[in-house]
Motif scaffolding. Structure first.
Motif, PDB file in Angstrom:
ATOM      1  N   ALA A 399      17.525  89.103 -79.053  1.00 40.91           N
ATOM      2  CA  ALA A 399      17.311  88.237 -80.212  1.00 40.91           C
ATOM      3  C   ALA A 399      18.565  87.392 -80.443  1.00 40.91           C
ATOM      4  N   GLU A 400      18.359  86.173 -80.932  1.00 35.58           N
ATOM      5  CA  GLU A 400      19.456  85.246 -81.226  1.00 35.58           C
ATOM      6  C   GLU A 400      20.158  84.721 -79.989  1.00 35.58           C
ATOM      7  N   THR A 404      16.129  82.042 -76.669  1.00 37.45           N
ATOM      8  CA  THR A 404      15.137  82.236 -77.729  1.00 37.45           C
ATOM      9  C   THR A 404      15.191  81.107 -78.754  1.00 37.45           C
ATOM     10  N   LEU A 412      10.091  88.561 -77.574  1.00 36.97           N
ATOM     11  CA  LEU A 412      11.170  89.523 -77.351  1.00 36.97           C
ATOM     12  C   LEU A 412      10.588  90.812 -76.792  1.00 36.97           C
ATOM     13  N   HIS A 414      12.018  93.780 -76.497  1.00 33.85           N
ATOM     14  CA  HIS A 414      12.446  95.010 -77.182  1.00 33.85           C
ATOM     15  C   HIS A 414      12.720  96.149 -76.212  1.00 33.85           C
TER      16      HIS A 414
END
Length: 632
Positions: A399-400, A404, A412, A414
């Motif tokens: 993330a970030e 993205t 994502l 995960h």
């Protein structure tokens, strides 16, 4: 590539920086170094060739009182200059300015020539030294170690200097004249700020700072930040204006990046894959359908409008894209092209209307993939191109990350942190994400039936158990791995979706065991690779119970007839094991087009891991490689 960590606090930051380096060592491990500012505003530096443990030993042996409340540190993956102590970071100019750098300054030769004429002395072969000299030049006016300060602050000097640089960088900078200021800058290489109470930190990756904080600011391209113990000020180097960046709380914890009972991170991450798949599916599927909205706002209308897909990735992610091409054309009847990012960005591609470009990267910072995405968006935005409906989607684990933020849609995975350089659970979760993507596209475009969607969804939900069953074959695979003890070459074979799985298996074996390994579609043997077959060439074949099995058997007999050593991973209901002269591992893989390649890949991961153990190589940190490839 390379890892940066730095900090300013009311306590000794040396142990924090060293722990950060240990957690970043997957990003580079040919040399490392740390520079600290002491109470009298002097910079003390220690550098070492080799891994972090060599740096620790040097500090313990020579600098037992090494401490300071501000400092920067770095672990290196060599780009310019061989691994050596002189080429290790931090680089210091005239004992007054110290710099750590990730990325490549592409015009460093021009700058180096200019700086040499100005009187600067170079002690390394790196591009980073020009950064230190350039900042010094703006801060002091000339190359003299006793030069007086200009009217620029350290922050202003860094801003001026980075305008001279072409290429990519993440920077951490300290200077003796401002002993309470740490400067950070980012363009093209990731850099985060960790927020504490009366202390602030910088790092290439949040994992480096988890022992001290879970609150982070993710710098964006062009950001320059000024950190003190009490404050963080971030400005755009382009506009000069102050910018606000949100504070994010990381969902990771310290134990997520610990080895636990495992000998290596790769082994740990192979065994984390059942849970990684569960996490990747969570909230994205119900019992019998895929939720289109999980790909982001507007996903349904975008999927309805596209007529083709173009996947761009590197390395392991490229192999995931190759598997998805088979799925896209077979299951969804969607034309799909797959391309290596480093090639796409340097040719003149034909881009058609109504194309969904899918970029895949574990880190979201892969330089070639990110550049390709930016190039696609530039094509789409160019009014002269007359292109219509060019959409982008990124599949990523972080993330970030830059990827993205750049794409229209994002998924994502995960998968959790992946420390081992050889990707394992990121590949598996990328395949799951691609399966969900194609199911969503087929559903929206009415190219798969409700029953087919249910079948795919339920198959994916069985996948954690299938992977768990595959992991139970570890002892058998460990025994087979003994056959590779004296081998230098290996050949992998597969047909259909198993061909890219064979490519991935060969990549894993060469990455961590240093055995030269290649993969071919099994039907191509007679067009050249048979010339390599003899008793010293192990041949690894993937044999699912599908409509290509009989064809594959014929190919295997071609190898057997020439004295090749056959190792076959087959479905438990297949009958290859009845053939004499084959070493066979039977696995419960499910005959599903989607679950079978994922499950067989787990077996190949275990094979490469145990061969590497037998070869005595460094499993988690193989030579010449690093995890996050943020340079070209």
């Amino acid at each position: 590539m390379c890892g940066i960590v730095g900090g300013i606090a009311e306590r000794n930051v040396a142990p924090i920086l060293m722990e950060g380096l240990r957690r970043l060592e997957y990003r580079g491990y040919d040399s490392s170094g740390v520079a600290l500012m002491d109470a009298d505003a002097n910079i003390h530096r220690v550098r070492s060739l080799g891994k972090i443990k060599q740096l620790e030993a040097k500090i313990d042996g020579e600098n037992s009182s090494f401490s300071g409340q501000m400092g920067i540190a770095h672990t290196r993956w060599a780009t310019h200059g061989i691994p050596s102590e002189n080429n290790a970071h931090p680089h210091i100019c005239n004992h007054r300015v110290a710099v750590v750098h990730n990325g490549i300054i592409e015009n460093y030769q021009v700058l180096k020539q200019q700086q040499t004429h100005q009187g600067y002395r170079f002690t390394s072969e790196t591009d980073t030294e020009v950064v230190a000299h350039s900042i010094y030049q703006y801060l002091y006016g000339d190359a003299s170690p006793t030069a007086s300060r200009t009217n620029l602050s350290l922050f202003e000097a860094v801003v001026e200097a980075i305008h001279d640089f072409e290429g990519a960088y993440a920077l951490g900078v300290i200077a003796t004249d401002e002993p309470n200021t740490l400067i950070a800058a980012r363009k093209g290489s990731p850099l985060v700020i960790g927020i504490g109470i009366g202390e602030h930190f910088i790092a290439s990756d949040v994992s480096a700072l988890l022992p001290v904080t879970q609150n982070f600011i993710f710098l964006e391209d062009g950001d320059v930040a000024k950190l003190t113990r009490e404050s963080i000020d971030i400005y755009s180097s382009v506009t000069g204006e102050k910018v606000d960046r949100p504070i994010k709380q990381s969902s990771l914890n310290i134990t997520a990046v610990e080895l636990g009972e495992h000998r290596h991170y790769m082994h740990k991450e192979i065994f984390e894959q059942p849970q990684a798949v569960i996490d990747t599916l969570e909230g994205r599927v119900t019992q019998d359908q895929v939720l289109v909205s999980t790909f982001g706002p507007g996903a349904e209308s975008i999927f309805k409008s596209i007529e083709r897909m173009h996947i761009i990735a590197c390395g392991t992610s490229y192999h995931a894209g190759m598997v998805a091409k088979y799925w896209a054309e077979d299951i969804v009847r969607l034309p799909c092209q797959v391309e290596v990012a480093s090639e796409f960005r340097y040719r003149n591609p034909v881009i058609e209307d109504n194309t969904l470009f899918v970029t895949i990267s574990q880190s979201g910072e892969t330089a070639d993939t990110l550049a390709a995405l930016q190039q696609i968006k530039a094509y789409a935005a160019d009014s002269r191109s007359a292109l219509k409906n060019i959409q982008t989607l990124s599949i990523c684990n972080v993330a970030e990350s830059s990827l993205t933020r750049e794409a229209d849609l994002c998924y994502l995975t995960h998968a959790g942190p992946e420390i081992g350089v050889a990707s394992t659970k990121s590949f598996t979760t990328q395949l799951v994400a691609l399966a969900l993507l194609l199911t969503c596209i087929g559903k929206v475009k009415k190219r798969i039936s409700r029953e087919r969607e249910k079948h795919i969804t339920q198959g994916l939900q069985k996948l954690p158990n299938l992977i768990q069953n595959a992991l139970m074959h570890e002892q058998e695979i460990q025994d087979i791995a003994q056959a590779f003890a004296d081998k230098q070459h290996a050949l992998f074979l597969g047909r259909g979706t198993m061909y890219p799985i064979a490519l991935e298996g060969a990549l894993k074996l060469k990455e961590i065991s240093y055995i030269h390994a290649e993969a071919y579609p099994a039907g191509e043997l007679k067009h050249g690779p048979l010339a390599l077959i003899d008793e010293n060439m192990p041949v690894i074949a993937i044999a699912p119970l599908d409509d290509l099995l009989e064809k594959l058997k014929s190919n295997l007999h071609e190898v057997k007839a020439r004295g090749g050593q056959m190792i076959v991973f087959e479905d438990e209901r297949s009958d290859i094991s009845s053939e004499s002269g084959f070493k066979v591992i039977k696995a419960t893989t499910n005959v599903g087009r989607i679950t079978a390649p994922i499950t067989y890949n787990i077996l190949l991961q275990l094979l490469s891991y145990h061969v590497a153990l037998i070869k005595g190589t460094d499993v988690d940190q193989p030579r010449n490689l690093a995890k996050s490839v943020t340079v070209e």
